[in-house]
Design an enzyme around this catalytic site. Structure first.
Site, PDB file in Angstrom:
ATOM      1  N   ARG A   1      46.735 -20.687  -2.800  1.00 16.89           N
ATOM      2  CA  ARG A   1      46.222 -21.537  -1.726  1.00 16.89           C
ATOM      3  C   ARG A   1      45.828 -22.893  -2.306  1.00 16.89           C
ATOM      4  NH1 ARG A   1      40.407 -21.933   0.552  1.00 16.89           N
ATOM      5  NH2 ARG A   1      40.781 -23.373   2.263  1.00 16.89           N
TER       6      ARG A   1
ATOM      7  N   HIS B   1      41.182 -30.302   3.347  1.00 16.36           N
ATOM      8  CA  HIS B   1      40.074 -29.821   2.516  1.00 16.36           C
ATOM      9  C   HIS B   1      39.256 -31.057   2.119  1.00 16.36           C
ATOM     10  CE1 HIS B   1      38.851 -26.195  -0.154  1.00 16.36           C
ATOM     11  NE2 HIS B   1      37.925 -27.112  -0.334  1.00 16.36           N
TER      12      HIS B   1
ATOM     13  N   GLU C   1      36.455 -24.982   6.003  1.00 15.67           N
ATOM     14  CA  GLU C   1      35.005 -25.072   6.173  1.00 15.67           C
ATOM     15  C   GLU C   1      34.549 -26.287   6.978  1.00 15.67           C
ATOM     16  OE1 GLU C   1      33.190 -24.797   2.296  1.00 15.67           O
ATOM     17  OE2 GLU C   1      33.840 -22.733   2.021  1.00 15.67           O
TER      18      GLU C   1
ATOM     19  N   ASN D   1      35.624 -17.735   3.711  1.00 16.96           N
ATOM     20  CA  ASN D   1      35.134 -18.066   2.372  1.00 16.96           C
ATOM     21  C   ASN D   1      33.752 -17.447   2.231  1.00 16.96           C
ATOM     22  OD1 ASN D   1      37.432 -19.577   2.121  1.00 16.96           O
ATOM     23  ND2 ASN D   1      36.409 -21.569   2.032  1.00 16.96           N
TER      24      ASN D   1
ATOM     25  N   TYR E   1      30.501 -16.663  -0.319  1.00 19.50           N
ATOM     26  CA  TYR E   1      29.792 -16.874  -1.588  1.00 19.50           C
ATOM     27  C   TYR E   1      28.386 -16.280  -1.602  1.00 19.50           C
ATOM     28  CZ  TYR E   1      33.515 -20.060  -2.918  1.00 19.50           C
ATOM     29  OH  TYR E   1      34.737 -20.585  -3.249  1.00 19.50           O
TER      30      TYR E   1
ATOM     31  N   GLU F   1      38.483 -17.686  -0.032  1.00 17.54           N
ATOM     32  CA  GLU F   1      37.745 -18.091  -1.244  1.00 17.54           C
ATOM     33  C   GLU F   1      36.648 -17.081  -1.520  1.00 17.54           C
ATOM     34  OE1 GLU F   1      36.019 -22.034  -1.350  1.00 17.54           O
ATOM     35  OE2 GLU F   1      37.814 -22.897  -0.453  1.00 17.54           O
TER      36      GLU F   1
HETATM   37  C1  FCB Z   1      33.534 -23.994  -1.086  1.00 19.39           C
HETATM   38  C2  FCB Z   1      34.621 -25.043  -1.087  1.00 19.39           C
HETATM   39  C3  FCB Z   1      35.398 -25.125  -2.372  1.00 19.39           C
HETATM   40  C4  FCB Z   1      34.512 -24.933  -3.586  1.00 19.39           C
HETATM   41  C5  FCB Z   1      33.652 -23.713  -3.439  1.00 19.39           C
HETATM   42  C6  FCB Z   1      32.778 -23.428  -4.627  1.00 19.39           C
HETATM   43  O1  FCB Z   1      32.558 -24.327  -0.157  1.00 19.39           O
HETATM   44  O2  FCB Z   1      35.529 -24.806  -0.058  1.00 19.39           O
HETATM   45  O3  FCB Z   1      36.096 -26.321  -2.388  1.00 19.39           O
HETATM   46  O4  FCB Z   1      33.787 -26.069  -3.814  1.00 19.39           O
HETATM   47  O5  FCB Z   1      32.844 -23.834  -2.304  1.00 19.39           O
END
Ligand code: FCB
Length: 455
Positions: free
Chosen positions: A75, A119, A164, A297, A299, A359
């Site tokens: 990607r 992006h 995002e 995504n 995290y 992600e």
């Molecule tokens: C996300 C972004 C990516 C990267 C990660 C750590 O929010 O999409 O570009 O910075 O965080």
């Protein structure tokens, strides 16, 4: 872990500004991230993405590394100002040529391209005309989409309109820690709306130009939880979840903007122009264009505490605040269960046809040792635990079709500059040498042996 489908895709992700460099080469125009990073004081280490990983010149080598790892899919995003330096109008053929070469190199190595159209690197000329808060940027995005998908659409079969939109609108226009660095609530809401609208307006254009392709959008979703059973914490949770998750998911899945949040935003005077004045006839229908997949995504989770009442009145707090031992170097909590929770919730509530984790990954600064080996065991543990959480979601019926590790290589982490290393490949920014970290070797092994029952 053995996934339940033989077609499950294991990949890695990057984005244009974070890796390409060549910021003003071959006719490329300036982007808002060029402008922002060139502004003193904006980036933590004072660095820019001017050179970054020099991927623009080293893409063949980078594709060879992907092949070595055994990725099914890659990607990446396209830099709009490489294609249309003026935002609209004249097409820069050399920009298109670069992405054509990249796509061909990927396909020649059996790697499926997943292309993100936006992006975050808006052409600066469009910012000068109002940027995402201006409705005309929607039309510009559709024009750009048309140019790119006509050029690559015969070979690229997976398209992501936006990455995002929460970050692009809220971090960029309200908090001001991303380009363009504005701080205005109404502009942020307008920007978010126009990002969503441009997504929906682009979907039919992509389908027409790239026959048989699949189209989706990527959201940063954060499972949230109230810190206690108190009404105040529950309300903090409702607001947080609404702001990050529902404000984007609801309109994409035909539910319009969430009324509780509209009330909050009116109360906070975020819409001085009138309640949802930026929403025009048919916008909701356009935004809710049926898609083939949703990209998630993931995290972190968020523990929501009310700040409106004194601490002693807001007891009990039954969720321990996680300590530094479960945080990555960027101070984000490691919480794999949150991935299960958010995937399951999105599936149960919105029923996207298919999901991808577009992600997921971790920042750990482990450097090469005396033998030149990068022993990033913490990243291996992180990935293993998150893969397992995704597997559990699939066992509960979530139609997850692939997983993209963030990131293929260390890169420019936005406002953090080069201080955070998310890659499974180490990059020496002085020499541009690449070293596969232990996590890349582990991932290669995982794809070859465990995943998809390939052995
Ligand atoms: C996300 C972004 C990516 C990267 C990660 C750590 O929010 O999409 O570009 O910075 O965080």
């Amino acid at each position: 872990m053995v996934t339940s489908s033989k077609t499950f895709l294991w990949g890695a992700a990057t984005s244009s500004y974070q890796i390409e460099g060549a910021w003003n080469e071959d006719g490329k125009g300036e982007s808002i991230w060029d402008r922002y990073a060139h502004t003193p004081g904006r980036i933590k280490d004072g660095k820019t993405g001017d050179v970054a990983c020099d991927h623009y010149h080293r893409y063949q080598n980078d594709v060879a590394l992907m092949k070595q790892i055994g990725l099914d899919a890659y990607r990446f995003s396209i830099a709009w100002p490489r294609i249309l330096p003026e935002g609209r109008g004249a097409v820069n053929q050399r920009g298109l040529d670069f992405y054509n070469r990249l796509v061909d190199a990927l396909l020649a190595n059996g790697i499926q391209p997943f292309v993100t159209l936006y992006h975050w690197d808006l052409p600066q000329v469009l910012q000068d005309k109002g940027g995402w808060p201006a409705r005309a940027t929607v039309e510009a995005f559709v024009e750009y989409t048309d140019v790119v998908t006509r050029s690559l659409g015969d070979r690229v079969k997976n398209w992501i309109t936006h990455n995002e939109p929460w970050c692009a609108s809220v971090l960029g226009q309200l908090v001001g820690v991303h380009a363009p660095g504005a701080q205005d609530a109404e502009s942020a809401l307008c920007a978010a709306h126009h990002l969503l609208l441009s997504h929906g307006a682009a979907v039919p254009v992509i389908r027409a130009n790239s026959l048989g392709s699949e189209v989706g959008i990527t959201l940063n979703l954060i499972p949230a939880v109230p810190a206690s059973g108190s009404t105040a914490d529950y309300d903090a949770y409702r607001q947080y979840d609404g702001h990050i998750n529902r404000w984007f998911l609801d309109p994409l899945y035909g539910r319009d903007y969430p009324p509780d949040l509209v009330r909050d935003y009116m109360r906070k005077a975020y819409m001085p122009g009138g309640e949802l004045a930026f929403v025009k006839a048919d916008d909701y229908r356009t935004i809710a264009a049926p898609c083939d997949f949703l990209g998630v995504n993931y995290y972190m989770r968020e523990i929501c505490r009310s700040q409106d009442i004194p601490e002693e009145e807001n007891q009990p707090r039954d969720i321990p605040v996680p300590g530094p031992e479960v945080r990555t170097d960027i101070n984000w909590e490691v919480h794999p269960d949150g991935l299960f929770e958010i995937l399951y919730r999105v599936h149960a509530t919105y029923r996207p046809r298919k999901l991808y984790v577009t992600e997921n990954g971790s920042s750990y600064g482990d450097a090469p040792d005396a033998e030149g080996r990068v022993r990033d065991e913490r990243r291996i543990a992180y990935l293993r635990d998150h893969f397992a959480a995704a597997q559990r979601a699939m066992e509960q019926g979530v139609p997850l079709a692939g997983y993209f590790v963030w990131s293929l290589m260390d890169n420019f982490e936005w406002g953090e500059g080069f201080t955070q290393r998310f890659g499974i490949i180490w990059v020496d920014y002085e020499t541009q040498e690449r070293i596969l970290k232990d996590s890349a070797h582990w991932y290669a092994d995982f794809i070859r042996t465990t995943a998809n029952g390939r052995e």
